[in-house]
Scaffold this motif. Sequence first.
Motif, PDB file in Angstrom:
ATOM      1  N   TRP A 238     -95.997  51.210 -33.928  1.00 15.50           N
ATOM      2  CA  TRP A 238     -97.149  50.350 -33.605  1.00 15.50           C
ATOM      3  C   TRP A 238     -97.354  50.268 -32.087  1.00 15.50           C
ATOM      4  CZ3 TRP A 238     -94.969  46.206 -37.457  1.00 15.50           C
ATOM      5  CH2 TRP A 238     -95.313  46.581 -38.755  1.00 15.50           C
ATOM      6  N   SER A 239     -96.228  50.251 -31.340  1.00 15.82           N
ATOM      7  CA  SER A 239     -96.324  50.210 -29.872  1.00 15.82           C
ATOM      8  C   SER A 239     -96.988  51.476 -29.349  1.00 15.82           C
ATOM      9  CB  SER A 239     -94.922  50.066 -29.257  1.00 15.82           C
ATOM     10  OG  SER A 239     -94.317  48.861 -29.671  1.00 15.82           O
ATOM     11  N   ILE A 240     -96.628  52.606 -29.950  1.00 12.28           N
ATOM     12  CA  ILE A 240     -97.207  53.885 -29.535  1.00 12.28           C
ATOM     13  C   ILE A 240     -98.708  53.894 -29.827  1.00 12.28           C
ATOM     14  CG2 ILE A 240     -97.290  56.360 -30.102  1.00 12.28           C
ATOM     15  CD1 ILE A 240     -94.233  56.151 -30.567  1.00 12.28           C
ATOM     16  N   ALA A 241     -99.078  53.352 -30.985  1.00 13.07           N
ATOM     17  CA  ALA A 241    -100.492  53.311 -31.369  1.00 13.07           C
ATOM     18  C   ALA A 241    -101.299  52.462 -30.381  1.00 13.07           C
ATOM     19  CB  ALA A 241    -100.628  52.756 -32.788  1.00 13.07           C
ATOM     20  N   GLU A 242    -100.672  51.355 -29.912  1.00 12.75           N
ATOM     21  CA  GLU A 242    -101.375  50.508 -28.939  1.00 12.75           C
ATOM     22  C   GLU A 242    -101.507  51.195 -27.590  1.00 12.75           C
ATOM     23  OE1 GLU A 242     -99.097  46.973 -28.820  1.00 12.75           O
ATOM     24  OE2 GLU A 242     -99.680  46.276 -30.818  1.00 12.75           O
TER      25      GLU A 242
END
Length: 332
Positions: free
Chosen positions: A328-332
């Motif tokens: 999710w951090s990568i997606a953000e």
Amino acid sequence: LRHISTMLNAGLPITTCLEDILKTSTHKRLLEIYGNILNEVESGVSSSEAFRRFESEVGTISVALIDLGEQTGSLDESIEKLADILQEVYDNRMKLKKATRYPVIVIFAMIIAFSFVITLVVPQFQAMFAEYNTELPFPTLFLLWIENAITKYGVYVLLGAVGIGIVLSFFYKRSFNFKLLFDKYMLKVYIVGQVIYLSMIGRFIFVFDRLSTSGVPILDSLKTSIGIVENEYLKDRLSEIIGAIEEGRNLTSGFSETKLFESMVIQMISAGESSGSLSSMLDKISNIYRKKYSYLVDNVATMIEPLLIAAIAGFVLLLALGIFLPMWSIAE
């Protein structure tokens, strides 16, 4: 034993019974034992004396009942009672093994699944996360730490666990004080302690009832019954009963001093002694412990289920957080 009892009841001599056992049995060690016993009996030695030479394998209780049967002239009945006692002990063990089979399989499956995911799946995500130079959340770091520990030190941890097991086994066999302390601690373990307590105490009462009813002197009955208790701490506490009898006190006093029996059992022993119906009371107490043990064993899986579910939930949650949080951090 039932085979021998049936043939004795039909009026056949003990030597014929033993010869027939040698023809029908297929167990190698049993054939050796019964072959030696037959030779001893044919040479003029009594059956109880012949069995006593294999006491470490056939058990003290076997020798006691066969000796009693010879003295009273009812060897067939004594051997039949011996078979009943051994069957009771065996059935309880099998019942426990059957009850714990499912939880054990689930635990091993969880360990295998966790090891597979940690060593094969997590490293794939580690390579992907490394490309982004992002700070990884704690669940992910924890998973990576476990993966690193298993990969580098897994063999040593396994060898260490085996080594600790060998050391504990050595001290358990060689040191009485260690065995006493270990057995006392096992009685406090969740579920395990209750199973050990009910099985050992139930076995003691059952055998004591059968021996004393058969006509074995009360002190000999107690010593033999306590001898088949496998937990050293319980055996040590139950020995207080022998001490009480030897000092001239009654059975109730001895049972009370052990601190192992609830008030109801003590009251039943007292009532049995006072009214001369001790055998009847012991039989009722034996049934109480048998029912408690059966209920506990039948519900072992149900009692362990919450722990298994909590462990599975924790496993899934750790994997989910460890893998999806950085994604999710990568997606953000």
